[in-house]
Design a protein around this motif. Structure first.
Motif, PDB file in Angstrom:
ATOM      1  N   PRO A 156     -28.475  53.312 -34.741  1.00 17.52           N
ATOM      2  CA  PRO A 156     -27.103  53.679 -35.087  1.00 17.52           C
ATOM      3  C   PRO A 156     -27.059  54.253 -36.504  1.00 17.52           C
ATOM      4  O   PRO A 156     -27.786  53.801 -37.390  1.00 17.52           O
ATOM      5  CB  PRO A 156     -26.351  52.345 -35.018  1.00 17.52           C
ATOM      6  CG  PRO A 156     -27.178  51.489 -34.104  1.00 17.52           C
ATOM      7  CD  PRO A 156     -28.596  51.892 -34.379  1.00 17.52           C
ATOM      8  N   GLU A 157     -26.208  55.236 -36.709  1.00 18.49           N
ATOM      9  CA  GLU A 157     -26.154  55.940 -38.005  1.00 18.49           C
ATOM     10  C   GLU A 157     -24.790  55.816 -38.677  1.00 18.49           C
ATOM     11  O   GLU A 157     -23.758  56.127 -38.089  1.00 18.49           O
ATOM     12  CB  GLU A 157     -26.476  57.428 -37.808  1.00 18.49           C
ATOM     13  CG  GLU A 157     -26.392  58.242 -39.087  1.00 18.49           C
ATOM     14  CD  GLU A 157     -26.623  59.722 -38.878  1.00 18.49           C
ATOM     15  OE1 GLU A 157     -26.369  60.503 -39.822  1.00 18.49           O
ATOM     16  OE2 GLU A 157     -27.044  60.113 -37.762  1.00 18.49           O
ATOM     17  N   TYR A 158     -24.831  55.367 -39.924  1.00 16.74           N
ATOM     18  CA  TYR A 158     -23.675  55.417 -40.828  1.00 16.74           C
ATOM     19  C   TYR A 158     -23.704  56.816 -41.437  1.00 16.74           C
ATOM     20  O   TYR A 158     -24.589  57.149 -42.224  1.00 16.74           O
ATOM     21  CB  TYR A 158     -23.852  54.326 -41.884  1.00 16.74           C
ATOM     22  CG  TYR A 158     -22.806  54.232 -42.986  1.00 16.74           C
ATOM     23  CD1 TYR A 158     -21.977  53.126 -43.071  1.00 16.74           C
ATOM     24  CD2 TYR A 158     -22.697  55.199 -43.983  1.00 16.74           C
ATOM     25  CE1 TYR A 158     -21.056  52.985 -44.104  1.00 16.74           C
ATOM     26  CE2 TYR A 158     -21.776  55.079 -45.014  1.00 16.74           C
ATOM     27  CZ  TYR A 158     -20.957  53.976 -45.068  1.00 16.74           C
ATOM     28  OH  TYR A 158     -20.046  53.837 -46.101  1.00 16.74           O
ATOM     29  N   ASN A 200     -20.053  57.211 -54.017  1.00 17.66           N
ATOM     30  CA  ASN A 200     -19.312  56.393 -53.067  1.00 17.66           C
ATOM     31  C   ASN A 200     -20.027  55.054 -52.917  1.00 17.66           C
ATOM     32  O   ASN A 200     -21.248  54.971 -53.031  1.00 17.66           O
ATOM     33  CB  ASN A 200     -19.264  57.065 -51.690  1.00 17.66           C
ATOM     34  CG  ASN A 200     -18.459  58.337 -51.676  1.00 17.66           C
ATOM     35  OD1 ASN A 200     -17.263  58.329 -51.406  1.00 17.66           O
ATOM     36  ND2 ASN A 200     -19.119  59.462 -51.965  1.00 17.66           N
ATOM     37  N   LYS A 201     -19.267  54.013 -52.607  1.00 17.20           N
ATOM     38  CA  LYS A 201     -19.859  52.706 -52.350  1.00 17.20           C
ATOM     39  C   LYS A 201     -19.787  52.400 -50.857  1.00 17.20           C
ATOM     40  O   LYS A 201     -18.707  52.378 -50.271  1.00 17.20           O
ATOM     41  CB  LYS A 201     -19.147  51.609 -53.139  1.00 17.20           C
ATOM     42  CG  LYS A 201     -19.815  50.243 -52.982  1.00 17.20           C
ATOM     43  CD  LYS A 201     -19.195  49.195 -53.892  1.00 17.20           C
ATOM     44  CE  LYS A 201     -19.924  47.854 -53.739  1.00 17.20           C
ATOM     45  NZ  LYS A 201     -19.372  46.802 -54.630  1.00 17.20           N
ATOM     46  N   GLY A 202     -20.957  52.172 -50.260  1.00 16.97           N
ATOM     47  CA  GLY A 202     -21.007  51.880 -48.834  1.00 16.97           C
ATOM     48  C   GLY A 202     -21.562  50.494 -48.563  1.00 16.97           C
ATOM     49  O   GLY A 202     -22.278  49.916 -49.383  1.00 16.97           O
ATOM     50  N   ALA A 212     -20.178  46.324 -38.875  1.00 13.76           N
ATOM     51  CA  ALA A 212     -19.011  46.850 -39.578  1.00 13.76           C
ATOM     52  C   ALA A 212     -19.472  47.784 -40.683  1.00 13.76           C
ATOM     53  O   ALA A 212     -20.449  47.493 -41.384  1.00 13.76           O
ATOM     54  CB  ALA A 212     -18.166  45.712 -40.151  1.00 13.76           C
ATOM     55  N   HIS A 213     -18.788  48.916 -40.810  1.00 16.19           N
ATOM     56  CA  HIS A 213     -19.041  49.875 -41.883  1.00 16.19           C
ATOM     57  C   HIS A 213     -17.924  49.775 -42.915  1.00 16.19           C
ATOM     58  O   HIS A 213     -16.743  49.659 -42.546  1.00 16.19           O
ATOM     59  CB  HIS A 213     -19.063  51.313 -41.350  1.00 16.19           C
ATOM     60  CG  HIS A 213     -20.182  51.622 -40.409  1.00 16.19           C
ATOM     61  ND1 HIS A 213     -20.386  52.888 -39.888  1.00 16.19           N
ATOM     62  CD2 HIS A 213     -21.175  50.845 -39.905  1.00 16.19           C
ATOM     63  CE1 HIS A 213     -21.443  52.862 -39.089  1.00 16.19           C
ATOM     64  NE2 HIS A 213     -21.934  51.634 -39.085  1.00 16.19           N
ATOM     65  N   TYR A 214     -18.297  49.876 -44.177  1.00 21.78           N
ATOM     66  CA  TYR A 214     -17.331  49.883 -45.279  1.00 21.78           C
ATOM     67  C   TYR A 214     -17.561  51.127 -46.120  1.00 21.78           C
ATOM     68  O   TYR A 214     -18.689  51.594 -46.259  1.00 21.78           O
ATOM     69  CB  TYR A 214     -17.507  48.648 -46.156  1.00 21.78           C
ATOM     70  CG  TYR A 214     -17.253  47.330 -45.459  1.00 21.78           C
ATOM     71  CD1 TYR A 214     -16.071  46.610 -45.687  1.00 21.78           C
ATOM     72  CD2 TYR A 214     -18.190  46.783 -44.583  1.00 21.78           C
ATOM     73  CE1 TYR A 214     -15.843  45.389 -45.053  1.00 21.78           C
ATOM     74  CE2 TYR A 214     -17.960  45.572 -43.945  1.00 21.78           C
ATOM     75  CZ  TYR A 214     -16.794  44.882 -44.178  1.00 21.78           C
ATOM     76  OH  TYR A 214     -16.584  43.676 -43.558  1.00 21.78           O
ATOM     77  N   VAL A 221     -14.056  50.102 -42.150  1.00 23.07           N
ATOM     78  CA  VAL A 221     -13.489  51.345 -41.622  1.00 23.07           C
ATOM     79  C   VAL A 221     -13.993  51.612 -40.205  1.00 23.07           C
ATOM     80  O   VAL A 221     -13.462  52.485 -39.501  1.00 23.07           O
ATOM     81  CB  VAL A 221     -13.818  52.545 -42.538  1.00 23.07           C
ATOM     82  CG1 VAL A 221     -13.133  52.380 -43.885  1.00 23.07           C
ATOM     83  CG2 VAL A 221     -15.327  52.716 -42.725  1.00 23.07           C
ATOM     84  N   VAL A 222     -15.026  50.868 -39.794  1.00 19.24           N
ATOM     85  CA  VAL A 222     -15.593  50.968 -38.439  1.00 19.24           C
ATOM     86  C   VAL A 222     -16.070  49.581 -38.027  1.00 19.24           C
ATOM     87  O   VAL A 222     -16.610  48.835 -38.852  1.00 19.24           O
ATOM     88  CB  VAL A 222     -16.792  51.948 -38.378  1.00 19.24           C
ATOM     89  CG1 VAL A 222     -17.590  51.775 -37.087  1.00 19.24           C
ATOM     90  CG2 VAL A 222     -16.340  53.390 -38.515  1.00 19.24           C
ATOM     91  N   GLU A 223     -15.879  49.231 -36.756  1.00 20.15           N
ATOM     92  CA  GLU A 223     -16.464  48.002 -36.213  1.00 20.15           C
ATOM     93  C   GLU A 223     -16.886  48.255 -34.772  1.00 20.15           C
ATOM     94  O   GLU A 223     -16.168  48.911 -34.015  1.00 20.15           O
ATOM     95  CB  GLU A 223     -15.475  46.838 -36.270  1.00 20.15           C
ATOM     96  CG  GLU A 223     -16.083  45.517 -35.784  1.00 20.15           C
ATOM     97  CD  GLU A 223     -15.133  44.339 -35.904  1.00 20.15           C
ATOM     98  OE1 GLU A 223     -15.249  43.405 -35.090  1.00 20.15           O
ATOM     99  OE2 GLU A 223     -14.266  44.359 -36.811  1.00 20.15           O
TER     100      GLU A 223
END
Length: 284
Positions: A156-158, A200-202, A212-214, A221-223
């Motif tokens: 999976p890709e952020y 940016n802070k990820g 979960a993506h932040y 912002v994603v789950e």
């Protein structure tokens, strides 16, 4: 005597039946039973077993955060599907920098994706990133090193992107190729990436299949949830579907393999991108 008469009568009936039907076999109204089609065999592939590092040798603070990048060296990192570091990846002013080749994904003469050489399962991963104008990259989790295949085939890709100037931002569905999105599957909402040239802070949280993506926020912002019917449904609708890319579908459907673990990686997409302050906390 009686037996022979019976046989003779039976024979006569058979001859009559044959002559009455023109010597043809009697027709039948039974419908042939269709046999189920054989299910296609899973695509063949080879997983590599390349060197890993001892995580206990990396700095760890009192809160359990382990430093994966010291800001000076690429200790612990190597190329995907290789044992050394591609020359296109350098340390630049305290950041890991992929020098843009301008030749598209993994198009650098000595480029390709970068992985931290330890497999993770449950974790919090924090990092900072910035992109050049029109740049594209990504952070992968659960990578399986498949011989002759790109890192994203199993991971999976952020998404990491200049949303304003890269055409990928306008492709996909509902913005699911913009920054911090689960690439080509779930859009990051709200979309709050900073412009190119700014940091940016990820963060990626991964715990027992829940991801979960932040992005520049303490709220996700994603789950999504791997290894579930919903995960399969998303894959079925993506560019990694079984009919479009059978091998990617097989690997992503079973992210992390039998042990449900994999490498973390940074993508070379042919553009100038920087990463820094990369650290991880292991979760029970």
């Amino acid at each position: 005597m009686k037996k022979s008469v019976l046989f003779a009568g039976a024979a006569a009936l058979m001859l009559c039946f044959a002559s009455c039907n023109g010597g043809k076999k009697a027709e039948t109204t039974e419908t042939p039973v269709e046999q189920p089609a054989a299910e296609a065999a899973a695509p063949e592939y080879k997983l590599l077993d390349l060197p890993t590092v001892d995580l206990s040798t990396f700095p760890k603070d009192k809160d359990g955060w382990i430093t994966l990048f010291d800001g000076k060296t690429l200790n612990g990192w190597r190329g995907y599907d290789r044992e050394d570091v591609p020359a296109a990846w350098i340390v630049d002013d305290g950041a890991i920098h992929i020098k843009g080749s301008g030749n598209g994904e993994a198009g650098a003469k000595d480029g390709g994706d970068l992985v931290f050489a330890h497999k993770f399962s449950n974790f919090e991963l924090e990092f900072e990133w910035k992109v050049d104008k029109g740049a594209n990259s990504g952070v992968f989790i659960m990578i399986q090193e498949v011989e002759g295949q790109p890192a994203y085939i199993s991971a999976p890709e952020y998404q990491v992107l200049d949303n304003e100037n890269h055409p990928d931002a306008k492709l996909g569905v509902d913005g699911n190729r913009k920054s911090a999105s689960l690439y080509d599957m779930i859009p990051a909402k709200p979309q709050n990436a900073k412009p190119y040239g700014e940091w940016n802070k990820g963060k990626i949280l991964c715990y027992k299949g829940t991801i979960a993506h932040y992005l520049n926020s303490d709220s996700p912002v994603v789950e999504y949830h791997m290894w579930t019917p919903a995960w399969k449904e998303m894959l079925d609708k993506s560019k990694f579907s079984k009919d479009k890319w059978p091998l990617a579908y097989e690997l992503l459907l079973n992210c992390g393999g039998e042990k449900k673990e994999g490498f973390i990686g940074l993508q070379d997409h042919g553009d100038n991108v920087w990463y820094r302050n990369i650290r991880i906390k292991l979760l029970d």
